[in-house]
Structure formats: C-alpha cells, structure tokens
Design a protein around this motif. Structure first.
Motif, short mmCIF file in Angstrom:
data_model
loop_
_atom_site.label_atom_id
_atom_site.label_comp_id
_atom_site.label_asym_id
_atom_site.label_seq_id
_atom_site.Cartn_x
_atom_site.Cartn_y
_atom_site.Cartn_z
N ASN A 101 0.84 -1.21 0.00
CA ASN A 101 0.00 0.00 0.00
C ASN A 101 0.87 1.26 0.00
N LYS A 117 2.17 1.76 -3.35
CA LYS A 117 1.07 2.08 -4.27
C LYS A 117 0.62 3.54 -4.15
N PHE A 118 0.64 4.08 -2.92
CA PHE A 118 0.15 5.44 -2.71
C PHE A 118 1.26 6.49 -2.71
N ASP A 163 5.23 6.18 4.87
CA ASP A 163 5.33 6.71 3.51
C ASP A 163 5.08 8.22 3.51
N VAL A 220 -10.83 2.70 6.99
CA VAL A 220 -9.93 1.98 6.09
C VAL A 220 -9.71 0.53 6.52
N ARG A 241 -13.51 -0.72 1.89
CA ARG A 241 -13.45 0.74 2.00
C ARG A 241 -12.22 1.26 1.29
N GLN A 242 -12.42 2.18 0.40
CA GLN A 242 -11.29 2.80 -0.28
C GLN A 242 -11.47 4.31 -0.20
N VAL A 243 -10.47 4.97 0.40
CA VAL A 243 -10.55 6.41 0.60
C VAL A 243 -10.17 7.14 -0.68
N HIS A 244 -9.17 6.58 -1.35
CA HIS A 244 -8.67 7.24 -2.56
C HIS A 244 -9.23 6.54 -3.78
N GLY A 292 -6.84 -2.47 -6.33
CA GLY A 292 -7.02 -3.02 -5.00
C GLY A 292 -8.44 -3.46 -4.79
N THR A 293 -8.63 -4.14 -3.68
CA THR A 293 -9.94 -4.70 -3.40
C THR A 293 -10.55 -4.09 -2.15
N GLY A 294 -9.74 -3.41 -1.35
CA GLY A 294 -10.26 -2.91 -0.08
C GLY A 294 -10.36 -4.01 0.96
N GLY A 329 -7.30 -5.69 1.96
CA GLY A 329 -5.97 -5.86 2.55
C GLY A 329 -5.90 -5.45 4.02
N LEU A 330 -6.40 -4.27 4.35
CA LEU A 330 -6.28 -3.80 5.74
C LEU A 330 -7.16 -4.59 6.71
P1 ADP Z 1 -6.78 -1.62 -1.17
O1 ADP Z 1 -5.37 -1.16 -1.00
O2 ADP Z 1 -6.90 -2.91 -1.87
O3 ADP Z 1 -7.70 -0.57 -1.69
P2 ADP Z 1 -6.74 -1.80 1.71
O4 ADP Z 1 -7.73 -2.42 2.66
O5 ADP Z 1 -5.35 -2.27 1.77
O6 ADP Z 1 -7.36 -1.98 0.28
O7 ADP Z 1 -6.77 -0.22 1.94
C1 ADP Z 1 -8.01 0.44 2.03
C2 ADP Z 1 -7.86 1.90 1.66
O8 ADP Z 1 -7.09 2.58 2.66
C3 ADP Z 1 -7.14 2.17 0.37
O9 ADP Z 1 -7.98 2.04 -0.75
C4 ADP Z 1 -6.67 3.61 0.56
O10 ADP Z 1 -7.72 4.52 0.31
C5 ADP Z 1 -6.35 3.65 2.04
N1 ADP Z 1 -4.90 3.40 2.27
C6 ADP Z 1 -4.30 2.25 2.66
N2 ADP Z 1 -2.97 2.39 2.79
C7 ADP Z 1 -2.69 3.69 2.49
C8 ADP Z 1 -1.49 4.49 2.46
N3 ADP Z 1 -0.29 3.97 2.76
N4 ADP Z 1 -1.62 5.80 2.12
C9 ADP Z 1 -2.81 6.33 1.82
N5 ADP Z 1 -3.98 5.63 1.84
C10 ADP Z 1 -3.94 4.34 2.15
#
Ligand code: ADP
Length: 268
Positions: free
Chosen positions: A164, A167-168, A192, A205, A210-213, A221-223, A225-226
C-alpha cells in the motif's frame, strides 16, 4: 430477536419523556448470515475452475504447447495477469471469511521481526523500483525483536502494508520499514510520504471494501488488505496503529508482544 432503543425527549434541561423503539432484527441477521454464507460458497467454488484456467494459460504462455504467435502474446499475458488478480481476490475473500469465523489456522513460532522486515522489503524491492519509490529497512538489531507469530501470515500483513505504501507514493518518495523495541513490545512501522488518510477515515480503512482514494492509474485493490491485516495481527495478540497527516504521509505500525526480555538470557 428484538432490538430495543430508548431516546429521551428533552427540552431545555428537562426530560419530558422517552421514545422506545422495538425492531425485529431476526430477518436482518438471517440476511447477513445468508450473504456471508453465499460469499464463502461462491469463493470456494471459484477456486477450482480458476486453478484450471491459470494452469492452461501458463502452459500456453510458456510455449509448452508450441510457439505462441507474437500477435497473441499480449492477449495471453493479459489473461494471465487477470486470472492472477481474480485468484488473489478469491484468496482475500476466503482469508477474511476464515478470520471472521475464527477459522484461520495460525502457527506461531519465534520469529525475528528484523528478519521479517528484511524479507518483505527484499521481495517488494522490484515493485518499488517499478514505481520509482525508494524502499528501505531500518532494523533494530541486537536480537531484541523476537516475536511469537505465524511468519507466513505476518509476512502477508507486512507485504500488504508496504505494498500500500508503495502504491500510494509518488516516484522519488521514500518508504521506510523501521523495527524497534518499546518496553515489552516490538514495533514494525511502515512509513510513507503519500497522500495520507484524513483522521475521520482512520477507522473506515480497516473495514471491508473501504477505499478512501479513487483507484486509478496503477492503483488497483480490493479494499480487503487492511481488514485482513488487522484480523491477523489481532489474532496474533497485537494491534495496528495508524498515524497520518493528509498531504504528508501515513505510518502504519504493527505492535506485537515481544517474545523475550531485552536483557538477561533466561530464554523465557
Ligand atoms: P486496497 O489497497 O486494496 O484498496 P486496503 O484495505 O489495503 O485496500 O486499503 C483500504 C484503503 O485505505 C485504500 O484504498 C486507501 O484509500 C487507504 N490506504 C491504505 N494504505 C494507504 C497508504 N499507505 N496511504 C494512503 N492511503 C492508504
């Protein structure tokens, strides 16, 4: 089952009465249960045909069935990449399903967090290079960072957090994994300088899907991972902390109970 909620009727500082609401939630919980069961059954059923698709595609792309005409190669590569992604999605859904049902088998053994961090950073170095991100590891040293965890599952957690972070991040930005010892806990901090996560989204998150971005460009991504990472860490007796400043970056810290005392060699 019946759910009851009471709301007081207040005017000024006087309570005039109360509204009590009774709601039949038996139907809702049944729907939730059916949904979970459906997801679980479908994911299991997807696995076998997916394995067969991936197997056939790799026979074709490896040239085992004869040379592949150049014009067909990109299509085969694309099919293979998407089969991989679909497989990862199914695996993620199954992992989350197992975690939520308390059915994920974890095999904890003494594992050095320094080594874990070095392994994950090593294996993600190619991905970081592609993204132009400077990925580095800061070990704690001194053997003070031994924890009792399932090394494969903790590798999965860290891979997700570092993945992540990469990726971000924008090209040229650093991503650092630092290992440290604080009292009787071991911390693995993934830092990061990406877009960050607003405070009011910190809990969200870690929820499913849930995806913030906005996913876009290379961001996929699938939302899941976290939530999976948190589930594994919780079940390992630890926790994940998030600190972030929008526009400046994020730090996800995995905090685990240390398996050994810092000083003294009684070995526990
Ligand atoms: P995915 O990465 O597959 O979308 P995750 O569950 O890993 O799913 O993360 C959920 C959301 O949290 C991401 O879509 C992103 O919006 C936010 N996020 C996670 N890690 C970061 C990061 N290092 N910096 C900024 N936003 C993040």
């Amino acid at each position: 089952p019946i759910e009851m909620s009471v709301a007081p009727i207040v005017s000024g500082d006087e309570v005039h009465g109360a509204v009590t609401t009774f709601r039949d939630i038996s139907q809702r919980t049944e729907v939730e249960r059916l949904k979970d069961e459906f997801i679980s059954v479908v994911s299991h059923e997807l696995r076998t045909p997916l394995t067969s698709i991936k197997g056939s595609l790799s026979l074709l792309t490896n040239g085992v069935m004869g040379p592949v005409p150049a014009a067909q190669q990109p299509l085969l590569d694309m099919a293979r990449r998407n089969a991989e992604r679909l497989g990862e999605l199914v695996d993620d859904i199954l992992d989350l399903d197992r975690l939520e049902a308390g059915r994920m088998p974890l095999r904890p053994v003494e594992t050095d967090a320094d080594e874990l961090a070095a392994q994950v950073v090593g294996s993600l170095q190619p991905a970081a290079a592609v993204a132009g991100v400077e990925l580095s590891v800061k070990p704690c040293g001194g053997g003070a960072t031994v924890v009792r965890v399932d090394p494969h599952r903790m590798n999965q957690v860290l891979t997700n957090l570092v993945g992540n972070a990469i990726k971000f991040s924008s090209p040229g930005c650093p991503v650092t994994v630092s290992v440290s010892r604080a009292g009787d806990e071991v911390c693995l901090a993934v830092r990061d300088r990406g877009p960050g996560i607003p405070e009011d989204q910190h809990a969200a998150v870690f929820e499913r899907f849930r995806q913030v971005h906005e996913p876009g460009g290379a961001r996929t991504g699938t939302g899941l991972g976290l939530p999976i990472a948190r589930g594994i860490v919780d079940r390992s007796g630890g926790r994940i902390e998030l600190t972030s400043e929008p526009g400046k970056g994020s730090t996800f810290t995995v905090v685990l109970p240390a398996a050994r005392e810092t000083t003294g060699g009684d070995g526990g």
